[in-house]
Scaffold this motif. Sequence first.
Motif, short mmCIF file in Angstrom:
data_model
loop_
_atom_site.label_atom_id
_atom_site.label_comp_id
_atom_site.label_asym_id
_atom_site.label_seq_id
_atom_site.Cartn_x
_atom_site.Cartn_y
_atom_site.Cartn_z
N ILE A 115 13.22 5.92 -2.66
CA ILE A 115 12.31 7.03 -2.88
C ILE A 115 11.12 6.57 -3.71
O ILE A 115 10.16 7.29 -3.91
N PHE A 116 11.17 5.32 -4.20
CA PHE A 116 10.08 4.76 -4.98
C PHE A 116 9.16 3.96 -4.08
O PHE A 116 9.59 3.40 -3.08
N LYS A 117 7.89 3.90 -4.49
CA LYS A 117 6.93 3.11 -3.74
C LYS A 117 6.95 1.68 -4.25
O LYS A 117 7.22 1.42 -5.42
N GLY A 118 6.59 0.74 -3.37
CA GLY A 118 6.55 -0.65 -3.82
C GLY A 118 6.39 -1.56 -2.64
O GLY A 118 5.89 -1.17 -1.59
N HIS A 119 6.79 -2.81 -2.82
CA HIS A 119 6.65 -3.79 -1.77
C HIS A 119 7.90 -3.85 -0.92
O HIS A 119 9.00 -3.96 -1.43
N GLY A 120 7.73 -3.74 0.38
CA GLY A 120 8.85 -3.82 1.30
C GLY A 120 8.32 -4.12 2.68
O GLY A 120 7.17 -4.51 2.84
N GLN A 121 9.13 -3.91 3.69
CA GLN A 121 8.71 -4.24 5.03
C GLN A 121 8.14 -3.05 5.78
O GLN A 121 7.40 -3.20 6.74
N ASP A 122 8.50 -1.82 5.36
CA ASP A 122 8.09 -0.63 6.09
C ASP A 122 6.84 -0.02 5.46
O ASP A 122 6.84 0.38 4.29
N PHE A 123 5.77 0.08 6.30
CA PHE A 123 4.54 0.70 5.83
C PHE A 123 4.77 2.19 5.60
O PHE A 123 5.44 2.86 6.39
N ASP A 124 4.22 2.71 4.49
CA ASP A 124 4.42 4.12 4.17
C ASP A 124 3.14 4.91 4.41
O ASP A 124 3.09 5.77 5.28
N ASP A 125 2.06 4.62 3.64
CA ASP A 125 0.81 5.32 3.87
C ASP A 125 -0.33 4.59 3.16
O ASP A 125 -0.11 3.59 2.48
N LEU A 126 -1.54 5.13 3.33
CA LEU A 126 -2.71 4.61 2.62
C LEU A 126 -2.96 5.47 1.39
O LEU A 126 -2.70 6.68 1.41
N SER A 127 -3.49 4.84 0.34
CA SER A 127 -3.71 5.59 -0.89
C SER A 127 -4.93 5.02 -1.61
O SER A 127 -5.31 3.86 -1.41
N LEU A 128 -5.57 5.85 -2.43
CA LEU A 128 -6.70 5.39 -3.21
C LEU A 128 -6.23 4.35 -4.22
O LEU A 128 -5.14 4.46 -4.79
N TYR A 129 -7.06 3.32 -4.40
CA TYR A 129 -6.71 2.29 -5.38
C TYR A 129 -6.77 2.87 -6.80
O TYR A 129 -7.67 3.63 -7.14
N SER A 130 -5.79 2.54 -7.60
CA SER A 130 -5.77 2.95 -9.01
C SER A 130 -5.65 1.71 -9.87
O SER A 130 -5.04 0.72 -9.45
#
Length: 299
Positions: free
Chosen positions: A33-48
């Motif tokens: 449920i956390f975002k991070g580095h993996g193999q499956d693309f999730d979505d695009l987001s604004l750079y922070s």
Amino acid sequence: MTEISRLAQVRARLELPVARRAAGLLEGRHRSIFKGHGQDFDDLSLYSPGDDVGDVDWKSSARAGIPIIRRFVRQSNLNLVLVVDTGRNMAAVSAGGEEKSTVAVFMASLVAYLARDRGDRVALVAGDAERLVQRPPRASTRDLEVMLHHLAGMFDVDAPASDLDRPLERAMNAFQRRSLMILITDEARPEPQHERLLRQLRVRHEVMVLAVADASALTITGGPTKSPVRDVDDDLHLPAYLQQRRGLQRSADKVVHARRALVADLLRRQQVHGMVVDSSDDVVDRFVELLGRQRRAHR
């Protein structure tokens, strides 16, 4: 440990291609449920500030005129929690002629074996109307063997009655981190009174139900018995001569079908996938089918 290894029993009955298929399907249930580095693309987001510059999607950034990064679903090992009904109903005979507890322990062993091979941790919550046992998440073979032997020792025909609310509620309160919950019970459960807790559990966790089919009191082991049949939950005693009554058999079949439909509707409402097995011989194939259905439903 002097008793036979339960994980070794699973390994002996699990063909390698089937094990790989099951492990691969189980892999799909472990999206963090956390975002991070993996193999499956999730979505695009604004750079922070603080985001990895290596994640910047330069084409999207050029089109938008602002820095855009690609986010991925981080793969992580989650807890797998066995929530097991240990009421005396589980010591009765299954549709395949084994004790339902034998089938239940084999299902728990199969899931624990697959989880261990993935490096996941397995926890246990087992209980009935008077007992409640919880074991913390562990990943070592020895810990899992101890857990499974402890679980097997809880089943008895003189055990307290089933009360599925107690292990469900303990699992709900004890595990805050998103987990894969495997509920092991018989085909009569979960019942309508368990729906509220099942719904709450489903909101927070992935939930699957593995159930053991009851033997018919009229056709145990495939035909009428010569001895009276006793219901472990009630005082019902069925004399041998009544087992020959076809009308009684038809009535019993209608009750069983209605009960199965009730459980199936409940699981469908709560978007919980489940399976029902007659014996331990059915477990591996049905579990692979179940994982496949669950994975397709999440696409």
